[in-house]
Design an enzyme around this catalytic site. Structure first.
Site, PDB file in Angstrom:
ATOM      1  N   ASP A   1       9.605   5.109 -10.400  1.00  0.00           N
ATOM      2  CA  ASP A   1       9.042   5.737 -11.404  1.00  0.00           C
ATOM      3  C   ASP A   1       9.534   6.928 -11.951  1.00  0.00           C
ATOM      4  O   ASP A   1      10.108   7.464 -13.156  1.00  0.00           O
ATOM      5  CB  ASP A   1       7.723   5.836 -11.588  1.00  0.00           C
ATOM      6  CG  ASP A   1       6.797   4.585 -11.668  1.00  0.00           C
ATOM      7  OD1 ASP A   1       7.174   3.689 -11.920  1.00  0.00           O
ATOM      8  OD2 ASP A   1       5.564   4.884 -11.557  1.00  0.00           O
TER       9      ASP A   1
ATOM     10  N   SER B   1       0.776  -1.134  -0.071  1.00  0.00           N
ATOM     11  CA  SER B   1      -0.102   0.154   0.046  1.00  0.00           C
ATOM     12  C   SER B   1       0.805   0.992   0.014  1.00  0.00           C
ATOM     13  O   SER B   1       1.541   1.612  -0.998  1.00  0.00           O
ATOM     14  CB  SER B   1      -0.996  -0.181   1.237  1.00  0.00           C
ATOM     15  OG  SER B   1      -2.103   1.113   1.160  1.00  0.00           O
TER      16      SER B   1
ATOM     17  N   LYS C   1      -0.705  -4.240  -3.339  1.00  0.00           N
ATOM     18  CA  LYS C   1      -1.784  -3.700  -3.002  1.00  0.00           C
ATOM     19  C   LYS C   1      -2.145  -2.075  -3.645  1.00  0.00           C
ATOM     20  O   LYS C   1      -1.597  -1.417  -2.822  1.00  0.00           O
ATOM     21  CB  LYS C   1      -2.011  -3.896  -1.342  1.00  0.00           C
ATOM     22  CG  LYS C   1      -3.192  -3.008  -1.003  1.00  0.00           C
ATOM     23  CD  LYS C   1      -3.437  -3.095   0.474  1.00  0.00           C
ATOM     24  CE  LYS C   1      -4.551  -2.543   1.110  1.00  0.00           C
ATOM     25  NZ  LYS C   1      -4.979  -1.101   0.772  1.00  0.00           N
TER      26      LYS C   1
END
Length: 532
Positions: free
Chosen positions: A285, A274, A299
């Site tokens: 990224d 999460s 998740k």
């Protein structure tokens, strides 16, 4: 008629019809069932069963469980500040939190809880004992314990507001490389990380290892604030997309960053989920950090808590989140799950490839794949049983009685004579276990017997069986290294508590060693982020 309006009317009718049926069924149960139903228990079971059809994160929180919800979101609760665990027919203290009420009152790990305020705790489950230990700040509690080597004693403890730290440890691990361990994302996560970061900078930190292993997540906004420390103001950190338009949001870095240049390595594992995946995925990224460890949990679902009547709440999944590259890392497909089945991983054919800021390829639907892989090691069946059966814990309790002091956490090493004493102690304990090899061999022999090969293989079977059948004495030697690691760590925790446990674990921490290696090699660090 508009087909959307028609479907909405149909759905509305289904809801009204089934709510009426539930009411009628309960009335008949209440009037005619052979034993008198317990209304609250029956209804909660029905609510829980309904929500289980969705996903494991959509849950009903009854008024009686609000304290547990508060602990999850704030890390705070009223109590004595200690970890407990079941052992035999009692619950024992496994670790008092340093400088909290239990610690100050003299409670020690290994203390067996006999009674609380005169009420026997024998055969009580750990959650019931935990509830009895909790209470409002300032209230007093009388705990009768039996301490190995000492006997029974009654300890009076004044409860306080207990805050479980989000950052249990931070320090310099090697040559200007700082380390911050974050265990949860409660309302104070960012503040604690920022405070730890500033302290380490004051101690000469030039590079950072940020440890998110075992961190199951928490508040999304805290993850955004933490990413903001390392990325420019205005940078997209994460976006959410739900069934209703209002849940389609983009979260950006709102503040001036703390440091845009410091090299960062983020440690993750299968327990990182999460909010941990938002931090590690966003930094990956944006090519702002090297991710080290093993694949994260996967998740990618966002929950919100809604207030209900009678002091209760419902926490429900409202959206999926997406990292800056556009990927959703959710691994399990709950929407396509059939009744009675477990959710399966999203089909391989549906997975997509995305690119980081520097053009490196990353994939959705499988959690966060680390840039530098360090696979998690599985413990042997014997080692697992030594933990489950409290053999390591109980031996440590006796060790502390016999040894008033030990060396510092980073210097303490288990002596051969200590391990030999442990081995003798373990061999005297009555527990059983099987090996995976033994189980596979037994399945093979069942098939061989059905196919008529047993007579020709029985001698060979017996020979192989002797090799794979559990032998405590043999396995205590075979798996000594991993057992020593846990035993040494447990011993250190009794003298130096959680900080000591973390410091001691550094000696055998392969992922940490790899992170230090990556940060220590500037060219390698840059090459990884450049995708070379």
């Amino acid at each position: 008629m508009n087909p959307l309006i028609s479907r909405a009317q149909s759905d509305g009718f289904e809801v009204v019809k089934n709510l009426e049926l539930i009411d009628l069924i309960y009335r008949n149960l209440d009037m005619y069932y052979v034993d008198k139903p317990v209304p609250g228990k029956l209804m909660k079971a029905g609510i829980d069963a309904m929500l289980r059809e969705l996903d494991p994160y959509t849950v009903f929180i009854a008024e009686s469980n609000i304290e547990d919800y508060r602990l999850m979101t704030t890390g705070q609760y009223g109590g004595i500040g200690a970890l407990i665990r079941s052992s035999g027919d009692h619950v024992v203290i496994t670790e008092p939190y340093e400088n909290n009420p239990a610690f100050k009152a003299g409670v020690k790990a290994g203390d067996v809880i006999l009674a609380i305020d005169g009420v026997s705790m024998k055969d009580k489950p750990s959650d019931e004992v935990s509830a009895a230990l909790k209470g409002p700040k300032g209230s007093s509690i009388s705990v009768e314990v039996e301490r190995p080597g000492v006997g029974k004693k009654t300890i009076k403890i004044t409860r306080d507001e207990i805050k479980i730290p989000d950052v249990p440890y931070h320090g310099i691990v090697k040559d200007g490389i700082g380390y911050i361990k974050l265990t949860s994302f409660t309302q104070s996560a960012y503040a604690e990380v920022k405070k730890a970061y500033d302290e380490l900078k004051g101690q000469g930190m030039e590079k950072l290892i940020f440890d998110l292993r075992g961190n199951g997540g928490g508040l999304l906004i805290e993850s955004v604030k933490i990413v903001n420390m390392f990325v420019p103001k205005g940078q997209e950190v994460v976006s959410t997309k739900g069934r209703i338009q209002e849940e389609n949001r983009v979260y950006t870095a709102l503040d001036k960053p703390t440091d845009l240049e410091i090299p960062v390595a983020v440690l993750v594992d299968g327990g990182s989920a999460s909010a941990s995946e938002i931090v590690s995925g966003s930094l990956q990224d944006l090519d702002r950090a090297v991710i080290v460890g093993s694949t994260t949990f996967g998740k990618g679902l966002v929950q919100r808590t809604m207030d209900l009547k009678y002091g209760s709440k419902v926490k429900l999944t409202i959206a999926k989140y997406y990292t800056p590259s556009g990927r959703c890392i959710q691994k399990l497909d709950y929407a396509s799950r059939k009744e009675g089945e477990r959710a399966k991983e999203i089909d391989e054919t549906l997975l997509a490839t995305f690119t980081t800021k520097n053009g490196r390829e990353v994939m959705d639907g499988r959690g966060i794949e680390p840039d530098v892989k360090v696979e998690e090691e599985e413990y042997s069946r014997l080692t697992a049983m030594l933990v489950i059966e409290n053999v390591i814990f109980d031996f440590t309790t006796q060790f502390v009685i016999d040894n008033p002091t030990i060396a510092k956490p980073d210097q303490f090493e288990l002596a051969d004579e200590t391990y030999n004493a442990f081995k003798k102690f373990a061999l005297g304990k009555d527990f059983t276990y099987s090996t995976a090899s033994e189980e596979m061999l037994n399945r093979f022999m069942e098939v061989a017997e059905r196919e008529g090969y047993l007579d020709t293989t029985s001698a060979e079977y017996k020979s192989v069986y002797q090799l794979v059948h559990p032998s405590k004495e043999r396995d205590l030697d075979m798996f000594r290294e991993e057992i020593e690691e846990l035993l040494e760590n447990e011993i250190v925790s009794r003298y130096y508590y959680q900080n000591g446990r973390i410091i001691n674990s550094f000696k055998r921490d392969k992922a940490l060693v790899e992170a230090v290696k990556v940060l220590g090699d500037t060219e390698k660090y840059k090459a990884i982020l450049a995708g070379e």
